[in-house]
Scaffold this motif. Structure first.
Motif, short mmCIF file in Angstrom:
data_model
loop_
_atom_site.label_atom_id
_atom_site.label_comp_id
_atom_site.label_asym_id
_atom_site.label_seq_id
_atom_site.Cartn_x
_atom_site.Cartn_y
_atom_site.Cartn_z
N TYR A 71 0.83 -1.21 0.00
CA TYR A 71 0.00 0.00 0.00
C TYR A 71 0.86 1.26 0.00
O TYR A 71 0.63 2.20 -0.77
N VAL A 74 2.59 1.91 -3.44
CA VAL A 74 1.70 2.42 -4.48
C VAL A 74 1.22 3.82 -4.13
O VAL A 74 1.13 4.71 -4.99
N HIS A 78 1.39 7.59 -6.21
CA HIS A 78 0.23 8.44 -6.49
C HIS A 78 0.44 9.85 -5.93
O HIS A 78 -0.14 10.81 -6.45
N LEU A 94 2.51 0.28 -13.73
CA LEU A 94 1.09 0.50 -13.49
C LEU A 94 0.27 -0.62 -14.12
O LEU A 94 -0.64 -1.19 -13.49
N ILE A 95 0.58 -0.91 -15.40
CA ILE A 95 -0.18 -1.96 -16.09
C ILE A 95 0.02 -3.31 -15.40
O ILE A 95 -0.94 -4.08 -15.21
N LYS A 96 1.27 -3.58 -15.01
CA LYS A 96 1.52 -4.86 -14.33
C LYS A 96 0.78 -4.94 -12.99
O LYS A 96 0.22 -5.98 -12.63
N ARG A 97 0.80 -3.84 -12.23
CA ARG A 97 0.10 -3.86 -10.93
C ARG A 97 -1.38 -4.17 -11.11
O ARG A 97 -1.95 -4.98 -10.40
N LEU A 98 -2.00 -3.48 -12.07
CA LEU A 98 -3.44 -3.66 -12.25
C LEU A 98 -3.79 -5.03 -12.81
O LEU A 98 -4.85 -5.59 -12.51
N HIS A 99 -2.91 -5.57 -13.65
CA HIS A 99 -3.19 -6.87 -14.24
C HIS A 99 -2.81 -8.03 -13.32
O HIS A 99 -3.50 -9.05 -13.29
N SER A 100 -1.73 -7.87 -12.59
CA SER A 100 -1.17 -9.00 -11.86
C SER A 100 -1.08 -8.77 -10.35
O SER A 100 -1.56 -9.59 -9.56
N ASP A 101 -0.46 -7.66 -9.93
CA ASP A 101 -0.19 -7.46 -8.50
C ASP A 101 -1.47 -7.36 -7.68
O ASP A 101 -1.60 -8.00 -6.63
N TRP A 102 -2.41 -6.53 -8.11
CA TRP A 102 -3.65 -6.36 -7.34
C TRP A 102 -4.45 -7.66 -7.22
O TRP A 102 -4.90 -8.01 -6.12
#
Length: 485
Positions: A71, A74, A78, A94-102
């Protein structure tokens, strides 16, 4: 039955927890509250649960620390004005976090694995844990202590064993003061409520309502009840006791928290109609139920509520202490220490009759064999609510200490203790609020055994650290015995 030995044996629970866990099998269901030895053994089960919960908290804390790091990482991106997605590396992350990390964070099995380990630990000890009957029996024990010692419910809830309406010192001061929660008081009150005992339910539910009001809005994960539950049960208790106006007031308070409850809405309408019709309202004090219909109850409880009974002045000149041999060679070198307690009938107390070491040996021998005490019912034996204890029987062949004690009893009394003239040595451990109501200690069938003596008395349920005791209510006498262990 050498029932007077029970007072000396009452300290059975003094064995260390390690010895208890090694010696004793798991208590039978609904048997924990019937002996303090079993109650103490339950501490071992809870210690195992504590270790499991500590491991769970450790793993969960580590998991939450890892979540907090994610948290903060990230959140820092921001809040950084220099962090721009124009940077190809930031855009990729960003793309990796939204696709995989989250998804990995949200759907992690780690929390499930931690709670499953906690569940597994609970399952390991579940068979050893007290059951619903134990909990109800423990609640009834608190009500029994409340009655016999005239204790204040508010005081008990605050961890103080204080006489109701009295400015005297507490009857018992535990080393560690433990208060009851609102949920605890609710359960005691509900046990009384479920049996139609509104004398006790009102006192305990009043305390529950007061405590819930103080903590309203603060949720405890261990609680099963709520302010609404307590108000609901207390309102109906007052209605059944004849106090309709107070039942109405409590029901209206309930609707303040749960206005959509149609059952309570109908109760309010019913109470209002009864009051409009001028239905008589009971204002007198509630009468305590006498479940066992004991005519001697008041005399017995009066003895429990005052110090050990003193003889009347006319008896004093005839009372005294002496060393006795009873003509037995066994007692020549170490006579028995006798104290005359009463003249007619003849009551004597023998001091230091059993040593601490002997008592510990007998407790160790009896511990593994303790079973719920029973009473005669025709030709059968059964458990009874008016006898709350566990018993074990020891033959004189069990240990030289038992044999020596048998010989000492025979020398002092002049009685033949060999079967079939006497029972084996009975060791009794009383439970939470343990007691035995008035009874005869002999068989009533003819012909009676040679040495059995009828005794009409009541075994006491003593507060901790007070020692065993007997109440001879016909003599208006209370005799306490020194606690061992």
């Amino acid at each position: 039955m050498r029932g007077w030995m029970r007072g000396w044996m009452r300290g059975l629970g003094a064995l260390g927890l390690g010895v208890l866990l090694a010696l004793l099998p798991a208590p039978a269901p609904a048997e924990t509250y019937t002996a303090m030895l079993s109650v103490r053994r339950a501490l071992g089960s809870e210690a195992r649960l504590l270790r499991r919960l500590r491991a769970y908290l450790r793993e969960e804390s580590a998991r939450l620390r890892r979540l907090a790091r994610f948290y903060e990482k990230v959140q820092a991106l921001h809040q950084d004005p220099k962090a721009s997605v124009d940077n190809p590396l930031l855009a990729f992350s960003l793309i990796k976090r939204l696709h995989s990390d989250w998804p990995n964070v949200i759907y992690s099995d780690e929390a499930t694995e931690n709670i499953q380990a906690l569940h597994a630990g609970f399952k390991e000890v579940e068979q050893e844990l007290p059951g619903a009957e134990d909990l109800d029996g423990a609640a009834r024990a608190l009500m029994r202590l409340q009655d016999v010692y005239a204790l204040s419910v508010k005081g008990m809830a605050n961890g103080v064993f204080q006489r109701a309406g009295a400015a005297r010192p507490p009857l018992y001061s535990p080393g560690r003061r433990v208060s009851l929660s609102a949920d605890d008081c609710f359960h005691v009150g509900k046990v009384a409520y479920d049996t139609g005992d509104y004398y006790h339910s009102i006192a305990w539910l009043e305390e529950a309502v007061g405590l819930f009001r103080l903590s309203y809005g603060n949720w405890n994960p261990e609680d099963r009840s709520s302010l609404e539950d307590a108000l609901d049960h207390l309102a109906f208790s007052y209605f059944m006791a004849g106090n309709i106006s107070h039942a109405l007031s409590l029901s209206r308070e309930f609707l303040h928290y749960d206005p959509s409850n149609q059952r309570v809405v109908r109760n309010v309408a019913k109470y209002e109609k009864l009051l409009e019709m001028g239905t008589a309202v009971s204002t007198g004090p509630l009468r305590r139920p006498n479940g066992t219909h004991l005519q001697s109850r008041d005399a017995y409880e009066e003895l429990c509520q005052r110090p050990a009974g003193q003889p009347s002045p006319e008896h004093l000149p005839h009372l005294g202490c002496s060393y006795e041999t009873n003509g037995s060679p066994y007692l020549l070198l170490q006579p028995a220490k006798k104290e005359m307690v009463w003249i007619r009938p003849y009551v004597a107390l023998y001091h230091d009759f059993i040593s601490d070491a002997e008592a510990e040996t007998i407790k160790g021998l009896a511990g593994p064999w303790l079973q719920r005490s029973v009473v005669a019912s025709g030709e059968k034996q059964q458990k009874a609510e008016y006898r709350i204890s566990k018993s074990a029987w020891l033959k004189d062949t069990a240990d030289p200490v038992v044999r020596a004690l048998e010989q000492r009893i025979a020398a002092v009394t002049g009685l033949d203790l060999r079967p079939p003239y006497a029972e084996y040595l009975q060791v009794v451990n009383y439970g939470l609020g343990g007691h035995y109501e008035p009874h005869f200690d002999h068989a009533t069938e003819e012909p009676p055994l040679q040495n059995e003596v009828g005794q009409q008395d009541r075994h006491g349920h003593d507060l901790p650290e007070r020692g065993g005791g007997r109440r001879l209510h016909r003599l208006h006498l209370r005799q306490l015995q020194r606690a061992r262990g």
